[in-house]
Design a protein around this motif. Structure first.
Motif, PDB file in Angstrom:
ATOM      1  N   ALA A 340      36.019  59.186  44.974  1.00 26.06           N
ATOM      2  CA  ALA A 340      35.668  58.265  46.059  1.00 26.06           C
ATOM      3  C   ALA A 340      34.956  57.031  45.504  1.00 26.06           C
ATOM      4  O   ALA A 340      35.162  55.913  45.976  1.00 26.06           O
ATOM      5  CB  ALA A 340      34.770  58.972  47.072  1.00 26.06           C
ATOM      6  N   THR A 341      34.122  57.224  44.485  1.00 25.47           N
ATOM      7  CA  THR A 341      33.404  56.106  43.880  1.00 25.47           C
ATOM      8  C   THR A 341      34.380  55.158  43.183  1.00 25.47           C
ATOM      9  O   THR A 341      34.293  53.937  43.316  1.00 25.47           O
ATOM     10  CB  THR A 341      32.392  56.624  42.837  1.00 25.47           C
ATOM     11  N   ALA A 342      35.314  55.757  42.443  1.00 30.38           N
ATOM     12  CA  ALA A 342      36.313  54.951  41.740  1.00 30.38           C
ATOM     13  C   ALA A 342      37.140  54.148  42.742  1.00 30.38           C
ATOM     14  O   ALA A 342      37.397  52.948  42.540  1.00 30.38           O
ATOM     15  CB  ALA A 342      37.212  55.854  40.905  1.00 30.38           C
ATOM     16  N   ASP A 343      37.531  54.782  43.836  1.00 27.39           N
ATOM     17  CA  ASP A 343      38.319  54.084  44.860  1.00 27.39           C
ATOM     18  C   ASP A 343      37.517  52.938  45.470  1.00 27.39           C
ATOM     19  O   ASP A 343      38.031  51.853  45.717  1.00 27.39           O
ATOM     20  CB  ASP A 343      38.724  55.064  45.978  1.00 27.39           C
ATOM     21  N   TRP A 344      36.249  53.201  45.700  1.00 27.47           N
ATOM     22  CA  TRP A 344      35.351  52.201  46.285  1.00 27.47           C
ATOM     23  C   TRP A 344      35.264  50.983  45.373  1.00 27.47           C
ATOM     24  O   TRP A 344      35.421  49.851  45.801  1.00 27.47           O
ATOM     25  CB  TRP A 344      33.974  52.848  46.454  1.00 27.47           C
ATOM     26  N   TYR A 345      35.030  51.261  44.091  1.00 29.58           N
ATOM     27  CA  TYR A 345      34.933  50.180  43.106  1.00 29.58           C
ATOM     28  C   TYR A 345      36.237  49.373  43.058  1.00 29.58           C
ATOM     29  O   TYR A 345      36.223  48.144  43.047  1.00 29.58           O
ATOM     30  CB  TYR A 345      34.594  50.748  41.732  1.00 29.58           C
ATOM     31  N   GLU A 346      37.356  50.082  43.051  1.00 26.41           N
ATOM     32  CA  GLU A 346      38.640  49.369  42.977  1.00 26.41           C
ATOM     33  C   GLU A 346      38.867  48.523  44.222  1.00 26.41           C
ATOM     34  O   GLU A 346      39.485  47.460  44.154  1.00 26.41           O
ATOM     35  CB  GLU A 346      39.795  50.360  42.791  1.00 26.41           C
ATOM     36  N   ALA A 347      38.356  48.996  45.351  1.00 25.25           N
ATOM     37  CA  ALA A 347      38.499  48.211  46.576  1.00 25.25           C
ATOM     38  C   ALA A 347      37.722  46.906  46.441  1.00 25.25           C
ATOM     39  O   ALA A 347      38.169  45.846  46.886  1.00 25.25           O
ATOM     40  CB  ALA A 347      37.999  49.011  47.782  1.00 25.25           C
ATOM     41  N   VAL A 348      36.547  46.952  45.795  1.00 22.69           N
ATOM     42  CA  VAL A 348      35.765  45.732  45.565  1.00 22.69           C
ATOM     43  C   VAL A 348      36.551  44.774  44.667  1.00 22.69           C
ATOM     44  O   VAL A 348      36.715  43.596  44.965  1.00 22.69           O
ATOM     45  CB  VAL A 348      34.395  46.046  44.909  1.00 22.69           C
ATOM     46  N   VAL A 349      37.071  45.308  43.561  1.00 22.29           N
ATOM     47  CA  VAL A 349      37.737  44.454  42.569  1.00 22.29           C
ATOM     48  C   VAL A 349      39.018  43.833  43.124  1.00 22.29           C
ATOM     49  O   VAL A 349      39.243  42.627  42.984  1.00 22.29           O
ATOM     50  CB  VAL A 349      38.077  45.274  41.301  1.00 22.29           C
ATOM     51  N   THR A 350      39.834  44.645  43.750  1.00 16.16           N
ATOM     52  CA  THR A 350      41.143  44.147  44.169  1.00 16.16           C
ATOM     53  C   THR A 350      41.058  43.391  45.486  1.00 16.16           C
ATOM     54  O   THR A 350      41.973  42.666  45.836  1.00 16.16           O
ATOM     55  CB  THR A 350      42.148  45.305  44.322  1.00 16.16           C
ATOM     56  N   GLY A 351      39.939  43.531  46.205  1.00 14.20           N
ATOM     57  CA  GLY A 351      39.810  42.909  47.518  1.00 14.20           C
ATOM     58  C   GLY A 351      39.765  41.391  47.487  1.00 14.20           C
ATOM     59  O   GLY A 351      40.093  40.745  48.463  1.00 14.20           O
ATOM     60  N   GLY A 352      39.360  40.809  46.389  1.00 15.14           N
ATOM     61  CA  GLY A 352      39.173  39.358  46.358  1.00 15.14           C
ATOM     62  C   GLY A 352      40.419  38.586  45.952  1.00 15.14           C
ATOM     63  O   GLY A 352      40.315  37.450  45.518  1.00 15.14           O
ATOM     64  N   GLY A 354      42.201  39.136  43.390  1.00 17.92           N
ATOM     65  CA  GLY A 354      42.235  39.000  41.932  1.00 17.92           C
ATOM     66  C   GLY A 354      41.218  38.004  41.389  1.00 17.92           C
ATOM     67  O   GLY A 354      41.182  37.737  40.202  1.00 17.92           O
ATOM     68  N   LYS A 355      40.383  37.440  42.258  1.00 19.68           N
ATOM     69  CA  LYS A 355      39.417  36.438  41.793  1.00 19.68           C
ATOM     70  C   LYS A 355      38.133  37.067  41.265  1.00 19.68           C
ATOM     71  O   LYS A 355      37.379  36.427  40.563  1.00 19.68           O
ATOM     72  CB  LYS A 355      39.024  35.500  42.952  1.00 19.68           C
ATOM     73  N   ARG A 356      37.848  38.299  41.669  1.00 19.34           N
ATOM     74  CA  ARG A 356      36.543  38.867  41.342  1.00 19.34           C
ATOM     75  C   ARG A 356      36.504  39.401  39.914  1.00 19.34           C
ATOM     76  O   ARG A 356      37.437  40.057  39.477  1.00 19.34           O
ATOM     77  CB  ARG A 356      36.213  39.996  42.326  1.00 19.34           C
ATOM     78  N   ASP A 357      35.412  39.105  39.246  1.00 24.32           N
ATOM     79  CA  ASP A 357      35.240  39.584  37.872  1.00 24.32           C
ATOM     80  C   ASP A 357      34.937  41.087  37.913  1.00 24.32           C
ATOM     81  O   ASP A 357      33.916  41.497  38.472  1.00 24.32           O
ATOM     82  CB  ASP A 357      34.078  38.806  37.228  1.00 24.32           C
ATOM     83  N   PRO A 358      35.816  41.909  37.295  1.00 30.15           N
ATOM     84  CA  PRO A 358      35.633  43.373  37.370  1.00 30.15           C
ATOM     85  C   PRO A 358      34.312  43.836  36.767  1.00 30.15           C
ATOM     86  O   PRO A 358      33.725  44.803  37.236  1.00 30.15           O
ATOM     87  CB  PRO A 358      36.807  43.929  36.564  1.00 30.15           C
ATOM     88  N   LYS A 359      33.836  43.114  35.728  1.00 34.45           N
ATOM     89  CA  LYS A 359      32.576  43.547  35.104  1.00 34.45           C
ATOM     90  C   LYS A 359      31.392  43.289  36.027  1.00 34.45           C
ATOM     91  O   LYS A 359      30.482  44.106  36.136  1.00 34.45           O
ATOM     92  CB  LYS A 359      32.362  42.814  33.778  1.00 34.45           C
ATOM     93  N   ILE A 360      31.431  42.113  36.681  1.00 33.76           N
ATOM     94  CA  ILE A 360      30.355  41.808  37.629  1.00 33.76           C
ATOM     95  C   ILE A 360      30.396  42.799  38.783  1.00 33.76           C
ATOM     96  O   ILE A 360      29.364  43.333  39.213  1.00 33.76           O
ATOM     97  CB  ILE A 360      30.484  40.351  38.130  1.00 33.76           C
ATOM     98  N   ALA A 361      31.605  43.111  39.248  1.00 33.11           N
ATOM     99  CA  ALA A 361      31.752  44.092  40.325  1.00 33.11           C
ATOM    100  C   ALA A 361      31.189  45.446  39.896  1.00 33.11           C
ATOM    101  O   ALA A 361      30.523  46.138  40.669  1.00 33.11           O
ATOM    102  CB  ALA A 361      33.216  44.222  40.718  1.00 33.11           C
ATOM    103  N   ALA A 362      31.432  45.828  38.619  1.00 30.39           N
ATOM    104  CA  ALA A 362      30.933  47.111  38.112  1.00 30.39           C
ATOM    105  C   ALA A 362      29.411  47.099  38.068  1.00 30.39           C
ATOM    106  O   ALA A 362      28.749  48.055  38.475  1.00 30.39           O
ATOM    107  CB  ALA A 362      31.517  47.401  36.727  1.00 30.39           C
ATOM    108  N   ASN A 363      28.832  45.987  37.576  1.00 30.78           N
ATOM    109  CA  ASN A 363      27.372  45.892  37.515  1.00 30.78           C
ATOM    110  C   ASN A 363      26.743  46.035  38.888  1.00 30.78           C
ATOM    111  O   ASN A 363      25.772  46.754  39.069  1.00 30.78           O
ATOM    112  CB  ASN A 363      26.948  44.538  36.932  1.00 30.78           C
ATOM    113  N   TRP A 364      27.325  45.321  39.848  1.00 29.02           N
ATOM    114  CA  TRP A 364      26.759  45.375  41.198  1.00 29.02           C
ATOM    115  C   TRP A 364      26.916  46.769  41.791  1.00 29.02           C
ATOM    116  O   TRP A 364      26.009  47.265  42.457  1.00 29.02           O
ATOM    117  CB  TRP A 364      27.422  44.323  42.089  1.00 29.02           C
TER     118      TRP A 364
END
Lengths: 495, 95
Positions: A340-352, A354-364
């Motif tokens: 569920a956590t992995a899915d949540w994170y991927e939703a953050v990354v892919t939601g933008g 393709g504009k969102r920086d995956p590393k910044i998303a991971a940090n947050w």
């Protein structure tokens, strides 16, 4: 399997030198299914006593067990996820012993021909290496009922609701060498089982229980005699039990004694293990094939179908996160432990888009969100900040609307109120100041108020630069664009 | 294969059967007669023959995962010598 090279292997120092600890685990994992392995009674946890018991589970004469297809599929899925050989023919046996919560007088289990053979679990060790832990086998068996000893001074109460629930016994090879590795193994196994939905991994409710085999030896020697510690019900207790048991064995061996192969019990209150059964009562289970059950034959097509339907497993997901998102092993590992956590994170990354920086998303996700959830004692499912909302915040940092520092305040507000980032930024006027004239005015004011420090700086005390940055940011209410503040200060101080 | 008295006593203990001392010798003889009878099968050469689990050739029947049974604690505990609420009550067993 071969020992891995490691920075500092775990050793216990005795009077005669260093000892190595050898650990193997038998994990009993309750299968997720609606009904029991051989009866149509329900399996939900915490029901009223004996309400989920059929006459089969109560072992009434003349009752016949009929196997639950889903439990078989769950065992096959688990075998496949453990990269193990699934046996097309397996056999159910009776394991005979007497106990008040075992009405049949035997447990239906699998002995010489289990449904799943050898497999492997990969562990990421703290030093960055990967350790392979061999799986010896996985077999299906019935759980026993539950005895309550503390309800009456002279009686034990028996509830058979758990009697007949399907268990997978997952037996590792003696490949583990420290309490930490053992903890990592249990966590990894639990993560895999939860990914594929074959066991909920809840150790508190007893849906995952461990028997721990421990022996000690001088490095390089053959295996020592082992003791089995039964039914340890938390990862922390497993670690404590191993450490205590290893020290106990070392003391005996160093005093010239020998280890009795026996079953021991971990007493969590005292933090020690003690003997459970004397040798005279040593178990002789007199296994024989259950005459009520024919051998279980699996069609290769069914195995292939189950394999094709498996979700992406933790190791594969971790590798993909590291490759596609450029995440560190540490970040990827903490994101993939729960599906569920992995899915949540991927939703953050892919939601933008393709504009969102995956590393910044991971940090947050890891530092801010997990930190806040932990502090509030909440699960991800109850998070007041949705993946979409966190994505919105990251977008505001990305396009320069707010600085990373302000974003932390915005996040705290989001977490407290459930509002989205843009609304909070507007409402509180937190938009980052990127107007050169405006920032310049603030910088000028700061320099004018601190003439003495400007002089000190110019005479070589360049550590004061941080002071000017701090003052400027403070005066701007944290809203000045930090990059521009830096540039302007440098230019003006150079004077 | 033949059983001695100690083995028979230990099997009886595992099966929770109380066999008086004077019954042990006759039981050893009885069991050895039975084993001897079955051992005639050893005369057949079974090299390369798969063990036979069933003569019918049927496959193991499998049921769907649905709750179809349970919900009758009073029937389950009807024959219990002692019960409290819907629990079986037995003499205290603590290891």
């Amino acid at each position: 399997m071969a020992e891995q090279d490691r920075a500092a292997p775990y050793r216990i120092e005795g009077e005669t030198g260093a000892w190595e600890v050898v650990i193997g685990l038998e994990v009993h994992a309750q299968v997720i299914s609606k009904s029991k392995l051989f009866s149509g009674a329900a399996t939900t946890f915490g029901a009223e006593p004996n309400t989920q018991v059929s006459l089969v589970d109560a072992a009434m004469p003349g009752m016949l067990p009929v196997i639950n297809r889903e439990c078989v599929d769950q065992a096959v899925r688990t075998g496949l996820a453990l990269e193990a050989k699934v046996n097309e023919v397996s056999v159910f046996d009776r394991k005979n012993y007497f106990y008040a919560d075992l009405p049949q007088g035997y447990q239906i289990s699998q002995y010489q021909q289990p449904i799943v053979g050898e497999g492997v679990v990969h562990l990421d060790l703290p030093d960055g290496s990967v350790k392979e832990v061999g799986i010896e086998r996985l077999h299906l068996e019935q759980d026993a009922g539950k005895s309550l000893h503390d309800q009456h001074p002279t009686k034990s109460y028996i509830d058979l609701n758990r009697s007949g629930v399907a268990l997978m016994e997952i037996v590792s090879k003696p490949d583990l060498r420290s309490p930490e590795e053992t903890a990592a193994y249990i966590k990894k196994l639990r993560s895999i089982l939860r990914y594929i939905g074959t066991c909920d991994g809840n150790m508190q409710e007893g849906s995952m229980r461990c028997d721990v085999n421990v022996s000690v030896r001088k490095p390089g020697d053959g295996y020592g005699t082992r003791c089995e510690i039964k039914n340890v019900n938390s990862i922390r207790f497993v670690q404590q039990a191993i450490e205590y048991e290893a020290r106990r064995q070392i003391e005996i061996l160093e005093a010239g004694g020998s280890i009795d192969q026996e079953t021991r019990l971990f007493d969590a209150n005292r933090g020690e293990t003690r003997s459970m059964r004397s040798k005279e009562e040593a178990h002789d289970y007199r296994y024989f094939p259950d005459p009520d059950l024919l051998p279980l034959k699996l069609d290769p097509a069914r195995i292939a179908e189950l394999k094709a339907a498996l979700p992406e497993l933790p190791d594969v997901k971790k590798a993909r996160f590291m490759r596609d998102y450029g995440l560190s092993l540490y970040d990827a590992s903490s994101l993939i432990e729960e599906r569920a956590t992995a899915d949540w994170y991927e939703a953050v990354v892919t939601g933008g888009g393709g504009k969102r920086d995956p590393k910044i998303a991971a940090n947050w996700t890891i530092s801010e969100l997990f930190g806040a959830l932990n502090k509030a004692g909440l699960d991800l499912a109850d998070s007041p900040v949705s993946a979409e909302a966190l994505g919105g915040l990251i977008d505001l940092i990305g396009d320069g609307t707010i600085s990373g520092r302000i974003a932390k305040d915005v996040f705290a507000e989001m977490f407290a109120t459930g509002k989205d980032a843009a609304a909070i930024v507007e409402e509180k006027g937190l938009r980052q100041v990127s107007d050169t004239g405006e920032i310049e005015a603030i910088v000028d004011a700061v320099l004018a108020e601190n003439q003495d420090k400007v002089a000190e700086y110019r005479s070589g005390k360049d550590k004061l630069f941080g002071f000017f940055v701090g003052q400027t940011m403070k005066r701007s209410g944290g809203k000045a664009n930090p990059g521009m503040v830096n540039d302007l200060l440098k230019a003006k101080l150079a004077g | 294969m033949s059983l001695d008295k100690a083995t028979v006593a230990s099997i009886a203990a595992l099966a929770r059967l109380r066999v008086p001392e004077e019954r042990l010798e006759p039981m050893v003889a009885d069991l050895n007669t039975i084993l001897g009878f079955v051992e005639q099968l050893d005369e057949v050469d079974t090299t390369g023959v798969e063990p036979l689990a069933s003569v019918t050739g049927h496959a193991l029947p499998q049921r769907d995962d649905a709750v179809t049974d349970g919900g009758y604690p009073e029937r389950v505990t009807a024959n219990a010598p002692d019960r409290v609420n819907d629990f079986y009550a037995v003499p205290k067993v603590v290891e």
